[in-house]
Motif scaffolding. Structure first.
Motif, short mmCIF file in Angstrom:
data_model
loop_
_atom_site.label_atom_id
_atom_site.label_comp_id
_atom_site.label_asym_id
_atom_site.label_seq_id
_atom_site.Cartn_x
_atom_site.Cartn_y
_atom_site.Cartn_z
N TYR A 163 4.13 -3.81 -3.26
CA TYR A 163 3.71 -2.91 -2.19
C TYR A 163 4.53 -3.16 -0.94
O TYR A 163 5.23 -4.16 -0.82
N ARG A 164 4.42 -2.24 0.00
CA ARG A 164 5.11 -2.34 1.28
C ARG A 164 4.14 -2.81 2.35
O ARG A 164 3.03 -2.29 2.44
N ASP B 246 5.29 -3.05 5.63
CA ASP B 246 5.89 -2.71 6.92
C ASP B 246 6.00 -1.21 7.17
O ASP B 246 6.60 -0.79 8.15
N ASP B 247 5.43 -0.39 6.32
CA ASP B 247 5.60 1.05 6.48
C ASP B 247 4.59 1.77 5.60
O ASP B 247 3.79 1.15 4.90
N GLN C 258 3.02 3.67 2.46
CA GLN C 258 3.15 3.33 1.05
C GLN C 258 3.96 4.39 0.29
O GLN C 258 3.93 5.57 0.61
N GLN C 259 4.66 3.93 -0.73
CA GLN C 259 5.40 4.85 -1.60
C GLN C 259 4.56 5.31 -2.78
O GLN C 259 4.91 6.28 -3.46
N ALA D 24 10.81 7.50 2.20
CA ALA D 24 11.40 6.18 1.98
C ALA D 24 12.92 6.27 1.88
O ALA D 24 13.64 5.41 2.41
#
Length: 291
Positions: free
Chosen positions: A223-224, A226-227, A229-230, A282
């Motif tokens: 998972y991300r 810092d931003d 989610q994809q 992204a």
């Protein structure tokens, strides 16, 4: 959840379980005003976006009254409804402390609140994220049981070396989960409901994948932090989420130890696809990379 920079022991002024006094009277009017600003814009936006359990919890706890809620006040109703309580901590806590609190139906919440110029992004969770984002869902008996089961599972998993897999389950449910309803997808994850921009992005943007929840699939997906989610995972019900957690994870961990991660933007065989995202956000560098 925890972070690498957390100290080995409780900081000065904290108890052995890392709890501290909430000290509600120490908040300034400016800090209460930040809460009110954040609350008003999120509460209005989330009608028709957040799930019913969250909205009912928001009403039950009356989180708008008097600025930052006094934990002792909201704990009266929270404990009556599901046996949970909120405890103040100085910040992020070690995994074993976090799991132990959840396993005993205590939710650890930071007491600090972001500054007025940090309304839209804060790296470390503050009292608005922790209380507005997390605590309303703890008024729902099924989700309350899920959180306790997660804490108990974390305590059992500490010695297995696969906490990264368990952390992914928390991330994609408690923090960034979506719920399937007859009216469409709804938000229940705290990281979404406490963010103005992600409350819109998670449901409306064509960029992320939105996939049906599968326990092992989720636990194989990075998972991300810092931003946006994809990928978001969609549960069919809170009861199905609880049922998935109330099983022996030992054979699951054994299978996961032999299975590679699934790339964050990948569509895997067997995925139930709600949205096949463009990943345009992204690919363009995201919010922070382009700032």
């Amino acid at each position: 959840m925890s972070a690498d920079h957390i100290a080995a022991g409780p900081p000065p002024g904290a108890r052995p379980d890392w709890t501290i006094d909430h000290d509600w009277s120490a908040y300034s009017q400016a800090e209460h005003d930040v809460w009110t600003t954040l609350y008003e814009r999120q509460a209005g936006l989330l009608q028709g976006r957040a799930c019913d359990a969250f909205l009912k919890g928001l009403d039950a706890l009356d989180l708008h009254r008097g600025g930052i809620p006094d934990f002792s006040r909201i704990n009266e109703e929270l404990t009556r409804l599901t046996g949970w309580s909120v405890v103040a901590v100085p910040g992020l806590v070690p995994d074993e402390v976090f799991f132990e609190h959840l396993a005993n139906r205590r939710f650890p919440a930071g007491r600090f609140i972001r500054k007025a110029d940090q309304l839209d992004y804060l790296q470390e969770p503050d009292v608005f994220h922790d209380v507005f984002g997390h605590v309303p869902m703890l008024t729902d008996p099924t989700f309350a049981d899920y959180m306790q089961a997660y804490g108990q599972g974390g305590m059992r998993a500490l010695g297995r070396g696969q906490l990264h897999n368990l952390a992914r389950l928390y991330w994609y449910t408690v923090e960034f989960g979506l719920l399937e309803t007859p009216e469409g997808l709804r938000i229940y994850g705290a990281g979404i409901v406490s963010s103005l921009a992600e409350s819109i992005f998670a449901l409306d943007d064509p960029s992320p994948n939105r996939l049906g929840f599968d326990l092992e699939r989720v636990m194989r997906t990075p998972y991300r932090i810092d931003d946006f989610q994809q990928v978001y995972f969609v549960i069919p019900s809170l009861k199905s989420l609880l049922k998935a957690t109330l099983q022996d994870f030992a054979p699951i961990y054994e299978r996961l130890s032999q299975a590679p991660d699934i790339a964050i933007d990948e569509m895997a065989p067997g995925d139930r696809v709600f949205t096949c995202g463009t990943q345009a956000y992204a690919l363009a560098g995201g919010r922070l990379a382009s700032a």
